[in-house]
Write an enzyme that holds these catalytic residues in place. Structure first.
Site, short mmCIF file in Angstrom:
data_model
loop_
_atom_site.label_atom_id
_atom_site.label_comp_id
_atom_site.label_asym_id
_atom_site.label_seq_id
_atom_site.Cartn_x
_atom_site.Cartn_y
_atom_site.Cartn_z
N GLU A 135 1.73 14.67 0.25
CA GLU A 135 1.03 14.57 -1.03
C GLU A 135 0.53 13.15 -1.31
OE1 GLU A 135 3.88 16.08 -0.53
OE2 GLU A 135 3.77 18.13 -1.34
N LYS B 283 5.20 26.60 -14.37
CA LYS B 283 4.79 27.80 -13.63
C LYS B 283 4.52 28.97 -14.56
CE LYS B 283 6.04 30.51 -9.57
NZ LYS B 283 6.98 30.67 -8.45
N PHE C 53 15.95 23.76 -10.00
CA PHE C 53 15.51 23.48 -8.64
C PHE C 53 14.09 22.90 -8.66
CE2 PHE C 53 13.38 25.03 -4.71
CZ PHE C 53 14.04 24.18 -3.83
N GLN C 54 13.92 21.80 -8.00
CA GLN C 54 12.63 21.09 -7.91
C GLN C 54 12.06 20.71 -9.27
OE1 GLN C 54 10.06 23.20 -5.12
NE2 GLN C 54 11.05 22.07 -3.44
N MET D 61 1.19 -9.41 8.55
CA MET D 61 1.11 -10.27 7.37
C MET D 61 2.49 -10.77 6.97
SD MET D 61 -0.84 -11.82 5.42
CE MET D 61 -2.47 -11.23 4.98
C1 LIG Z 1 3.84 0.60 1.44
C2 LIG Z 1 4.00 -0.85 1.74
N1 LIG Z 1 5.15 -1.31 2.26
C3 LIG Z 1 5.29 -2.63 2.52
C4 LIG Z 1 4.27 -3.51 2.27
C5 LIG Z 1 4.43 -4.98 2.56
N2 LIG Z 1 3.48 -5.40 3.59
C6 LIG Z 1 2.31 -6.02 3.28
S1 LIG Z 1 1.39 -6.35 4.65
C7 LIG Z 1 2.57 -5.72 5.66
C8 LIG Z 1 2.37 -5.71 7.15
C9 LIG Z 1 1.34 -4.75 7.57
O1 LIG Z 1 1.43 -4.58 8.97
P1 LIG Z 1 0.29 -3.87 9.77
O2 LIG Z 1 -0.04 -2.57 9.13
O3 LIG Z 1 0.66 -3.81 11.19
O4 LIG Z 1 -0.96 -4.82 9.52
P2 LIG Z 1 -1.17 -6.33 10.06
O5 LIG Z 1 -0.72 -7.25 8.95
O6 LIG Z 1 -0.35 -6.50 11.29
O7 LIG Z 1 -2.63 -6.44 10.28
C10 LIG Z 1 3.66 -5.25 4.94
C11 LIG Z 1 4.87 -4.66 5.53
C12 LIG Z 1 3.10 -2.97 1.69
N3 LIG Z 1 2.06 -3.73 1.35
N4 LIG Z 1 2.98 -1.64 1.46
#
Ligand SMILES: Cc1ncc(C[n+]2csc(CCOP(=O)(O)OP(=O)(O)O)c2C)c(N)n1
Ligand SMILES: [Mg+2]
Lengths: 86, 563
Positions: B52, B164, B114-115, B469
């Protein structure tokens, strides 16, 4: 201390949302009252906030955006309560 | 004329009458009456997602690309809670989405059935408004109102929770109510005063800047912004969500500001004496430390949302109004001028890009190959991380609203499902979803949706083997301790094969043009993995909470960095 008075549609969800506006912005509430406004389906909520004028105004603007809010008023800053405390 | 209809039937008719054509959803117990009624309405194309969250992101992507309301549907409990991230992303980026959730029957509510989850309570801070429908007789009005509330003013997500038994309840139906409009119109008497004050500031300014955000895209203010810039010669900065509101490559376009903004853009801000902000909220990724942000500038802040003005930075002039309308008036009010000396001054701030990337398979080269393959006319949907910054800064966006990303929430996993929505909004255009290896793995199950629903999205994975990042922050601010950021990937070519779509791996720049060209030409979805340098960094960088005046332009020596 500032008082913000809000006229809003009756309903628990609206009440919840209004309080949420303060919780989300971490504005301390000193006093809180809910009364019928005199118009059917509309309540008056009064918040006494431990907040400066800028914060009170900001909160008022957030209230203004809420669906179900009819009007918002920020009442005097340096009210008697504040004076008495000094 | 009136007839007896079920709540579910009224819901479907309400959506059809509101002009909805696509719904992203997933069925379950509490929403089954709706799904039972749905096949009677072939105008509502239903896209069966694999989670979802993807339904909400796809609805968001559809909304951003089309300017119309995106609709998603889920069952109660886990279905509804899975929507949460997508709704939060839509809320942060002001995207008009309506989410319809099933709820347990009224007699069961409040009994931990439930749910049963209090999805209205859970989503209250991340929705513009929500409705719990207690009687099927209200449904027609609620659907019409929800669609209007989502789209009017500053757009945002709206949730409609339908028990529902309300879906099964039969009531007299008197037709769909006329669409509600302009219920929350505001007295805009002060626009003219604001515009006059802004025009005066522009006239007297020596170092003015235009800062353009998402509001300009939401309002479709492209021509107005461009005309204003050209009439006054004022250089233009586009925020992450403002990218493509003004054409890249235009002589007045400076680029993106903020944490990963180019040095000359941030220095322009720090030296400006007047900043005209159009439809942006000056968030912390743009301003850095607000105390040191644009200290010499008087700020004219134009925004539809009065609560934004003065929220993050003080505004000398605040104008509450639609970006297009206000910009048009401002255009009429300003006198023609030029800013040649100032532009030259800004150009002198520009530095050759720091060597943030070694090797041939650079982000520049990859993005150039995508641009070439698509004839420069595709929409790019990016995920979150280093690749997002490269995609923002290095792709030449020539056409309005062709860059879509989760800016405010920064939700990894956004790109792949959002791109499905973008495709459905623009079926004739090429859509590339560009993700990192981390974010791609969050929602790659949606490849199955693309195959089943025939959505020819092109998928690019920037594989650096890291949550890049975060790894970069660890390198800069956490003693290079790469705690839990190396990330393993499956064989993406085999993954593509398992889903029955073409998959490619590019390791060498020499293969770029050919491979990307082939993927782009596929009639259906296709996946390209780019094996890029593992420890490349995004430069320049303003450390979190730092001043725009103090960018980091090279990797700090290990151990020397503070927090
Ligand atoms: C849902 C979620 N979890 C954690 C983060 C924290 N976060 C920001 S950038 C990043 C790394 C992203 O890694 P990747 O998708 O491999 O992209 P890259 O930076 O390597 O290009 C994380 C974990 C986030 N922004 N969103
Ligand atoms: Mg990565």
């Amino acid at each position: 201390m500032h008082t913000v008075a809000v006229l809003l549609d009756d309903g628990l969800a609206t009440l919840n949302r209004a309080v949420g506006v303060l919780r989300r912005r971490n504005v301390p509430v000193e006093g809180l009252a809910l009364h019928p406004s005199g118009t059917a389906g509309v309540s008056r909520m009064t918040f006494v906030l431990k907040a400066d004028a800028v914060t009170a105004e900001r909160v008022a603007q957030q209230f203004q955006k809420m669906i179900g809010v009819r009007s918002v008023m920020v009442l005097g800053g340096e009210d008697s309560t504040t004076e008495a405390r000094r | 004329m009136s007839e007896k209809l079920s709540g579910a039937e009224i819901l479907c008719r309400g959506l059809v009458d509101a002009g909805v054509e696509v719904i992203f959803g997933y069925p379950g117990g509490a929403i089954m009456p709706f799904y039972h009624a749905l096949p009677e309405h072939p105008r509502l194309r239903h896209i069966l997602v694999r989670h979802e969250q993807a339904a909400a992101h796809a609805a968001d992507g559809y909304a951003r690309a089309s300017g119309r309301v995106g609709v998603c549907v889920a069952t109660s409990g886990p279905g509804a809670t899975n929507l949460v991230t997508g709704l939060a992303a839509a809320h942060m980026d002001s995207s008009p989405v309506v989410a319809i959730t099933g709820q347990v029957s009224r007699p069961m509510m409040g009994r931990d059935a439930f749910q049963e989850t209090d999805i209205i309570g859970i989503t209250m801070p991340i929705t513009k408004h929500s409705y719990l429908v207690q009687d099927a007789a209200e449904l027609a009005d609620v659907v019409a109102e929800a669609m209007t509330v989502a789209a009017e003013g500053r757009p945002g997500p709206v949730l409609v929770d339908v028990p529902k038994d309300v879906q099964n309840q039969k009531v007299e139906w008197h037709g769909t109510p006329a669409p509600r409009t302009g219920t929350r119109g505001r007295a805009l008497g002060s626009i003219e005063d604001g515009v006059r004050a802004a025009a005066r500031l522009i006239k007297g300014a020596e170092r003015p800047l235009l800062m353009v955000g998402h509001g300009a895209i939401l309002a479709g203010a492209y021509a107005e912004v461009r005309a204003l810039a050209e009439k006054t010669g004022i250089p233009v900065i586009t925020t992450l969500l403002g990218i493509s509101a003004f054409p890249d490559g235009h002589p007045l376009h400076l680029g993106m500001p903020g944490m990963h903004g180019e040095v000359h853009v941030n220095r322009a801000i720090q030296n400006a004496d007047v900043i005209i902000g159009i439809g942006l909220r000056f968030d912390d990724r743009v301003t850095g430390n607000t105390a040191s942000f644009a200290r010499q500038a008087r700020i004219v802040h134009i925004d539809l949302d009065r609560a934004e003005i003065g929220k993050n930075v003080p505004a000398a002039v605040g104008i509450v109004g639609d970006a297009r309308d206000v910009t048009r008036r401002l255009l009429a009010a300003v006198e023609p001028r030029r800013c040649d000396r100032w532009l030259e001054h800004i150009r002198s701030f520009a530095r050759p890009g720091p060597a943030s990337y070694r090797g041939e398979l650079s982000p520049e080269a990859i993005l150039a190959s995508i641009c070439d393959a698509s004839g420069g006319a595709c929409t790019i949907v990016s995920d979150v991380g280093q690749h997002q910054m490269w995609v923002a800064k290095l792709f030449p966006y020539r056409h309005p609203n062709t860059h879509i990303t989760s800016g405010g929430l920064g939700a990894m996993g956004f790109a792949v499902p959002a791109a499905m929505g973008v495709h459905l909004a623009r079926p004739g255009d090429t859509v590339w979803a560009i993700s990192g290896d981390g974010g791609f793995q969050m929602n790659m199950a949606e490849i199955a949706t693309m195959v089943q629903e025939r959505l020819p999205v092109k998928l690019a994975v920037f594989n650096n083997g890291y949550l890049g990042m975060v790894r970069q922050w660890q390198q800069f601010f956490h003693e290079k301790r790469y705690s839990c950021t190396p990330i393993w990937s499956p064989d993406y070519v085999k993954l593509a094969e398992a889903y029955g779509i073409p998959g490619y791996r590019v390791k060498d720049a020499a293969e770029l043009a050919d491979t990307v060209g082939r993927a782009n030409a596929q009639p259906g979805p296709a996946l390209v993995e780019f094996v890029i340098e593992q420890e490349a960094n995004v430069f320049p960088m303003i450390p979190p909470g730092g001043s725009l005046s103090e960018p980091i332009e090279s990797a700090p020596v290990v151990g020397a960095a503070g927090d």
